[in-house]
Scaffold this motif. Structure first.
Motif, PDB file in Angstrom:
ATOM      1  N   LEU A  23       1.232  -1.322  -0.211  1.00  0.00           N
ATOM      2  CA  LEU A  23      -0.087   0.003  -0.230  1.00  0.00           C
ATOM      3  C   LEU A  23       0.831   1.591  -0.163  1.00  0.00           C
ATOM      4  CD1 LEU A  23      -2.425  -1.697   2.286  1.00  0.00           C
ATOM      5  CD2 LEU A  23      -3.054  -0.720   0.350  1.00  0.00           C
ATOM      6  N   LYS A  24       0.471   2.518  -1.075  1.00  0.00           N
ATOM      7  CA  LYS A  24       1.166   3.349  -0.831  1.00  0.00           C
ATOM      8  C   LYS A  24       0.452   4.651  -0.719  1.00  0.00           C
ATOM      9  CE  LYS A  24       4.283   0.941  -4.290  1.00  0.00           C
ATOM     10  NZ  LYS A  24       4.793   0.404  -4.025  1.00  0.00           N
ATOM     11  N   PRO A  25       0.822   5.793   0.010  1.00  0.00           N
ATOM     12  CA  PRO A  25       1.367   6.839  -0.170  1.00  0.00           C
ATOM     13  C   PRO A  25      -0.913   7.235  -1.032  1.00  0.00           C
ATOM     14  CG  PRO A  25       3.121   7.482   0.664  1.00  0.00           C
ATOM     15  CD  PRO A  25       2.796   6.108  -0.156  1.00  0.00           C
ATOM     16  N   ASP A  26      -1.097   7.924   0.109  1.00  0.00           N
ATOM     17  CA  ASP A  26      -2.950   8.429  -1.091  1.00  0.00           C
ATOM     18  C   ASP A  26      -3.938   6.844  -1.347  1.00  0.00           C
ATOM     19  OD1 ASP A  26      -2.740  10.980  -0.237  1.00  0.00           O
ATOM     20  OD2 ASP A  26      -0.792  11.326  -2.317  1.00  0.00           O
ATOM     21  N   ASP A  27      -2.768   5.677  -0.936  1.00  0.00           N
ATOM     22  CA  ASP A  27      -4.381   4.797  -1.759  1.00  0.00           C
ATOM     23  C   ASP A  27      -4.815   4.320  -0.523  1.00  0.00           C
ATOM     24  OD1 ASP A  27      -2.416   3.766  -3.742  1.00  0.00           O
ATOM     25  OD2 ASP A  27      -1.602   2.015  -2.324  1.00  0.00           O
ATOM     26  N   LYS A  28      -6.001   4.754  -2.060  1.00  0.00           N
ATOM     27  CA  LYS A  28      -7.839   4.268  -0.750  1.00  0.00           C
ATOM     28  C   LYS A  28      -7.577   2.518  -0.619  1.00  0.00           C
ATOM     29  CE  LYS A  28     -12.206   4.829  -1.722  1.00  0.00           C
ATOM     30  NZ  LYS A  28     -13.634   5.364  -2.573  1.00  0.00           N
ATOM     31  N   LEU A  29      -8.338   2.800   0.956  1.00  0.00           N
ATOM     32  CA  LEU A  29      -8.323   1.311   2.215  1.00  0.00           C
ATOM     33  C   LEU A  29      -9.968   1.456   1.394  1.00  0.00           C
ATOM     34  CD1 LEU A  29      -6.579   2.291   5.037  1.00  0.00           C
ATOM     35  CD2 LEU A  29      -5.170   0.992   3.395  1.00  0.00           C
ATOM     36  N   PRO A  30      -9.979   0.046   1.343  1.00  0.00           N
ATOM     37  CA  PRO A  30     -11.826  -0.366   1.834  1.00  0.00           C
ATOM     38  C   PRO A  30     -12.544   0.349   2.557  1.00  0.00           C
ATOM     39  CG  PRO A  30     -10.178  -2.537   1.855  1.00  0.00           C
ATOM     40  CD  PRO A  30      -9.395  -1.096   1.752  1.00  0.00           C
ATOM     41  N   SER A  31     -13.627   0.321   1.597  1.00  0.00           N
ATOM     42  CA  SER A  31     -14.570   0.467   2.471  1.00  0.00           C
ATOM     43  C   SER A  31     -15.230  -0.174   4.446  1.00  0.00           C
ATOM     44  CB  SER A  31     -15.909   0.835   1.837  1.00  0.00           C
ATOM     45  OG  SER A  31     -16.756  -0.687   1.725  1.00  0.00           O
ATOM     46  N   ILE A  32     -15.133   0.174   4.988  1.00  0.00           N
ATOM     47  CA  ILE A  32     -15.686  -0.705   6.590  1.00  0.00           C
ATOM     48  C   ILE A  32     -16.428  -1.806   6.012  1.00  0.00           C
ATOM     49  CG2 ILE A  32     -16.713  -0.674   8.309  1.00  0.00           C
ATOM     50  CD1 ILE A  32     -16.325   2.643   8.535  1.00  0.00           C
ATOM     51  N   THR A  33     -17.399  -1.827   5.368  1.00  0.00           N
ATOM     52  CA  THR A  33     -18.362  -2.995   4.638  1.00  0.00           C
ATOM     53  C   THR A  33     -17.489  -3.405   3.794  1.00  0.00           C
ATOM     54  OG1 THR A  33     -20.324  -1.654   4.316  1.00  0.00           O
ATOM     55  CG2 THR A  33     -20.528  -3.573   3.286  1.00  0.00           C
ATOM     56  N   GLN A  34     -16.503  -3.720   3.675  1.00  0.00           N
ATOM     57  CA  GLN A  34     -15.751  -4.329   2.133  1.00  0.00           C
ATOM     58  C   GLN A  34     -14.796  -5.315   3.477  1.00  0.00           C
ATOM     59  OE1 GLN A  34     -14.452  -1.289  -0.862  1.00  0.00           O
ATOM     60  NE2 GLN A  34     -15.768  -2.357  -2.188  1.00  0.00           N
ATOM     61  N   LEU A  35     -13.809  -3.904   4.809  1.00  0.00           N
ATOM     62  CA  LEU A  35     -13.187  -4.822   4.955  1.00  0.00           C
ATOM     63  C   LEU A  35     -13.581  -5.693   5.931  1.00  0.00           C
ATOM     64  CD1 LEU A  35     -10.353  -3.891   5.138  1.00  0.00           C
ATOM     65  CD2 LEU A  35     -10.891  -3.169   6.893  1.00  0.00           C
ATOM     66  N   ALA A  36     -15.644  -5.544   6.283  1.00  0.00           N
ATOM     67  CA  ALA A  36     -15.420  -6.504   7.958  1.00  0.00           C
ATOM     68  C   ALA A  36     -16.130  -7.491   6.697  1.00  0.00           C
ATOM     69  CB  ALA A  36     -17.006  -5.461   8.328  1.00  0.00           C
ATOM     70  N   ALA A  37     -16.177  -7.374   5.430  1.00  0.00           N
ATOM     71  CA  ALA A  37     -16.267  -9.092   5.026  1.00  0.00           C
ATOM     72  C   ALA A  37     -15.087  -9.668   4.959  1.00  0.00           C
ATOM     73  CB  ALA A  37     -17.031  -8.791   3.638  1.00  0.00           C
ATOM     74  N   LYS A  38     -14.389  -8.916   4.678  1.00  0.00           N
ATOM     75  CA  LYS A  38     -12.514  -9.126   4.727  1.00  0.00           C
ATOM     76  C   LYS A  38     -12.420 -10.515   5.540  1.00  0.00           C
ATOM     77  CE  LYS A  38      -7.869  -8.406   2.732  1.00  0.00           C
ATOM     78  NZ  LYS A  38      -7.071  -7.547   2.882  1.00  0.00           N
ATOM     79  N   TYR A  39     -12.198 -10.140   6.093  1.00  0.00           N
ATOM     80  CA  TYR A  39     -11.572 -10.219   7.788  1.00  0.00           C
ATOM     81  C   TYR A  39     -12.816 -10.753   8.528  1.00  0.00           C
ATOM     82  CZ  TYR A  39      -8.075  -7.776   7.152  1.00  0.00           C
ATOM     83  OH  TYR A  39      -6.351  -7.374   6.303  1.00  0.00           O
ATOM     84  N   LYS A  40     -13.800 -10.823   7.721  1.00  0.00           N
ATOM     85  CA  LYS A  40     -14.990 -11.720   8.848  1.00  0.00           C
ATOM     86  C   LYS A  40     -15.486 -11.148  10.230  1.00  0.00           C
ATOM     87  CE  LYS A  40     -14.925 -15.483   6.035  1.00  0.00           C
ATOM     88  NZ  LYS A  40     -13.902 -15.294   5.018  1.00  0.00           N
TER      89      LYS A  40
END
Length: 79
Positions: A23-40
């Motif tokens: 991940l590099k500076p100014d990269d957009k991170l996933p939304s809260i919903t997307q990250l919640a699904a990814k990590y269960k």
């Protein structure tokens, strides 16, 4: 072996990805919903992740646009 809270573990993984240049500076991170699904995990856990990372200056938020990686020079210490 001590159990690490999910929000700390996830925040550490994101920080490790930044240190490894995945991940590099100014990269957009996933939304809260997307990250919640990814990590269960629940969305409230992801909110804790983002609060922790923002407090450490690892990320920055832009209302209505998302969560972004901050420049590591602002927060990363030399080993």
């Amino acid at each position: 072996m001590p159990i690490t809270a999910d929000y700390i573990r996830i925040a550490d993984e994101i920080t490790a990805d930044i240190r490894a240049n995945k991940l590099k500076p100014d990269d957009k991170l996933p939304s809260i919903t997307q990250l919640a699904a990814k990590y269960k995990v629940s969305p409230s856990t992801v909110k804790q992740v983002y609060v922790r990372l923002e407090a450490l200056r690892v990320i920055w938020r832009h209302q209505g646009k998302g969560v972004f990686v901050n420049d590591p020079k602002l927060w990363m210490r030399e080993p």
